[in-house]
Design a protein around this motif. Structure first.
Motif, PDB file in Angstrom:
ATOM      1  N   SER A  55      65.430  38.712  10.575  1.00  0.00           N
ATOM      2  CA  SER A  55      65.899  37.787   9.544  1.00  0.00           C
ATOM      3  C   SER A  55      64.975  36.574   9.489  1.00  0.00           C
ATOM      4  O   SER A  55      64.339  36.206  10.466  1.00  0.00           O
ATOM      5  CB  SER A  55      67.332  37.356   9.819  1.00  0.00           C
ATOM      6  N   ILE A  56      64.917  35.996   8.325  1.00  0.00           N
ATOM      7  CA  ILE A  56      64.105  34.804   8.105  1.00  0.00           C
ATOM      8  C   ILE A  56      65.059  33.641   7.861  1.00  0.00           C
ATOM      9  O   ILE A  56      65.956  33.729   7.028  1.00  0.00           O
ATOM     10  CB  ILE A  56      63.167  34.989   6.903  1.00  0.00           C
ATOM     11  N   LEU A  57      64.875  32.570   8.619  1.00  0.00           N
ATOM     12  CA  LEU A  57      65.650  31.345   8.429  1.00  0.00           C
ATOM     13  C   LEU A  57      64.838  30.393   7.576  1.00  0.00           C
ATOM     14  O   LEU A  57      63.691  30.082   7.903  1.00  0.00           O
ATOM     15  CB  LEU A  57      65.939  30.674   9.772  1.00  0.00           C
ATOM     16  N   THR A  58      65.421  29.910   6.493  1.00  0.00           N
ATOM     17  CA  THR A  58      64.734  28.974   5.605  1.00  0.00           C
ATOM     18  C   THR A  58      65.620  27.764   5.388  1.00  0.00           C
ATOM     19  O   THR A  58      66.808  27.904   5.089  1.00  0.00           O
ATOM     20  CB  THR A  58      64.423  29.627   4.247  1.00  0.00           C
ATOM     21  N   VAL A  84      74.012  29.843   4.504  1.00  0.00           N
ATOM     22  CA  VAL A  84      74.941  29.860   5.638  1.00  0.00           C
ATOM     23  C   VAL A  84      75.327  28.464   6.109  1.00  0.00           C
ATOM     24  O   VAL A  84      76.326  28.298   6.797  1.00  0.00           O
ATOM     25  CB  VAL A  84      74.378  30.661   6.844  1.00  0.00           C
ATOM     26  N   SER A  85      74.532  27.459   5.753  1.00  0.00           N
ATOM     27  CA  SER A  85      74.826  26.105   6.204  1.00  0.00           C
ATOM     28  C   SER A  85      74.260  25.110   5.202  1.00  0.00           C
ATOM     29  O   SER A  85      73.178  25.326   4.660  1.00  0.00           O
ATOM     30  CB  SER A  85      74.201  25.886   7.589  1.00  0.00           C
ATOM     31  N   VAL A 104      64.186  16.165  10.499  1.00  0.00           N
ATOM     32  CA  VAL A 104      64.645  16.282  11.886  1.00  0.00           C
ATOM     33  C   VAL A 104      66.039  16.904  11.947  1.00  0.00           C
ATOM     34  O   VAL A 104      66.284  17.829  12.731  1.00  0.00           O
ATOM     35  CB  VAL A 104      64.637  14.902  12.585  1.00  0.00           C
ATOM     36  N   VAL A 105      66.940  16.442  11.094  1.00  0.00           N
ATOM     37  CA  VAL A 105      68.301  16.978  11.083  1.00  0.00           C
ATOM     38  C   VAL A 105      68.288  18.461  10.717  1.00  0.00           C
ATOM     39  O   VAL A 105      68.955  19.287  11.361  1.00  0.00           O
ATOM     40  CB  VAL A 105      69.186  16.170  10.107  1.00  0.00           C
ATOM     41  N   VAL A 122      67.213  25.364  14.489  1.00  0.00           N
ATOM     42  CA  VAL A 122      67.131  25.783  15.893  1.00  0.00           C
ATOM     43  C   VAL A 122      68.505  26.235  16.385  1.00  0.00           C
ATOM     44  O   VAL A 122      68.631  27.253  17.070  1.00  0.00           O
ATOM     45  CB  VAL A 122      66.566  24.636  16.768  1.00  0.00           C
ATOM     46  N   TRP A 123      69.556  25.510  16.010  1.00  0.00           N
ATOM     47  CA  TRP A 123      70.906  25.866  16.430  1.00  0.00           C
ATOM     48  C   TRP A 123      71.318  27.221  15.846  1.00  0.00           C
ATOM     49  O   TRP A 123      71.867  28.063  16.548  1.00  0.00           O
ATOM     50  CB  TRP A 123      71.894  24.777  16.003  1.00  0.00           C
ATOM     51  N   ILE A 124      71.050  27.431  14.566  1.00  0.00           N
ATOM     52  CA  ILE A 124      71.419  28.705  13.928  1.00  0.00           C
ATOM     53  C   ILE A 124      70.627  29.856  14.541  1.00  0.00           C
ATOM     54  O   ILE A 124      71.174  30.936  14.779  1.00  0.00           O
ATOM     55  CB  ILE A 124      71.227  28.629  12.402  1.00  0.00           C
ATOM     56  N   LYS A 125      69.348  29.630  14.835  1.00  0.00           N
ATOM     57  CA  LYS A 125      68.544  30.677  15.474  1.00  0.00           C
ATOM     58  C   LYS A 125      69.147  31.065  16.818  1.00  0.00           C
ATOM     59  O   LYS A 125      69.269  32.251  17.137  1.00  0.00           O
ATOM     60  CB  LYS A 125      67.100  30.205  15.652  1.00  0.00           C
TER      61      LYS A 125
END
Length: 162
Positions: free
Chosen positions: A2-5, A34-35, A57-58, A64-67
């Motif tokens: 999966s790719i997080l964007t 998702v967020s 930064v946020v 990072v948290w979702i990963k």
């Protein structure tokens, strides 16, 4: 894979009462929202790049948290994380190793984002303002623009009449 964007945007000094900026981001996993978050920043930013960087930064923390969450849920490996921004100055600050006097206030945040950037955990990408999906969290928009962004984010009104 999966790719997080993550798309980020800021309405710099948008509050007429205290001139604080409003940050917004949207996080997509494999193209699915998702967020998301929209929040007034706690400090007054002296320039738009500083406000955008605080939002960066946020959003990086959220990526990072979702990963990590996806890894713990054994959802599959995340191939890469991408942070999409419409402010080229912010992207330059992210990748530039030299701090300037004007960026001392955000030096700690810079180290955090750069660490993720240089480790290859995240990549940054520029997007034209017309393609910025996080605008919906920070700007007053017209109906066509709202519909365009909602379609891109794959969000639908469950109560709308068909």
């Amino acid at each position: 894979m999966s790719i997080l964007t993550g798309y980020i945007d800021v309405d710099w000094a948008g509050s007429p009462f205290d001139r604080r900026s409003t940050s917004g981001y949207s996080i997509l996993v494999g193209g699915n929202l998702v967020s998301w978050k929209s929040k007034k920043q706690s400090l007054v930013a002296r320039c738009s790049a500083e406000a955008e960087y605080r939002a960066t930064v946020v959003a990086t923390c959220e990526l990072v948290w979702i990963k990590q969450l996806l890894r713990e849920l054994k959802f599959g490996e995340t191939s890469h994380m991408e942070l999409v921004c419409d402010n080229q100055t912010t992207l330059h600050i992210t990748s530039n190793l030299v701090f300037h006097e004007r960026t001392k206030l955000i030096e700690i945040d810079c180290h955090f984002v750069r660490e993720k950037l240089f480790s290859g955990d995240i990549v940054t990408t520029f997007v034209k303002s017309s393609e910025q999906l996080a605008d919906i969290f920070t700007e007053s928009l017209t109906d066509p623009r709202i519909n365009y962004i909602c379609n891109k984010l794959r969000t639908y009104d469950l109560y709308a009449l068909d």
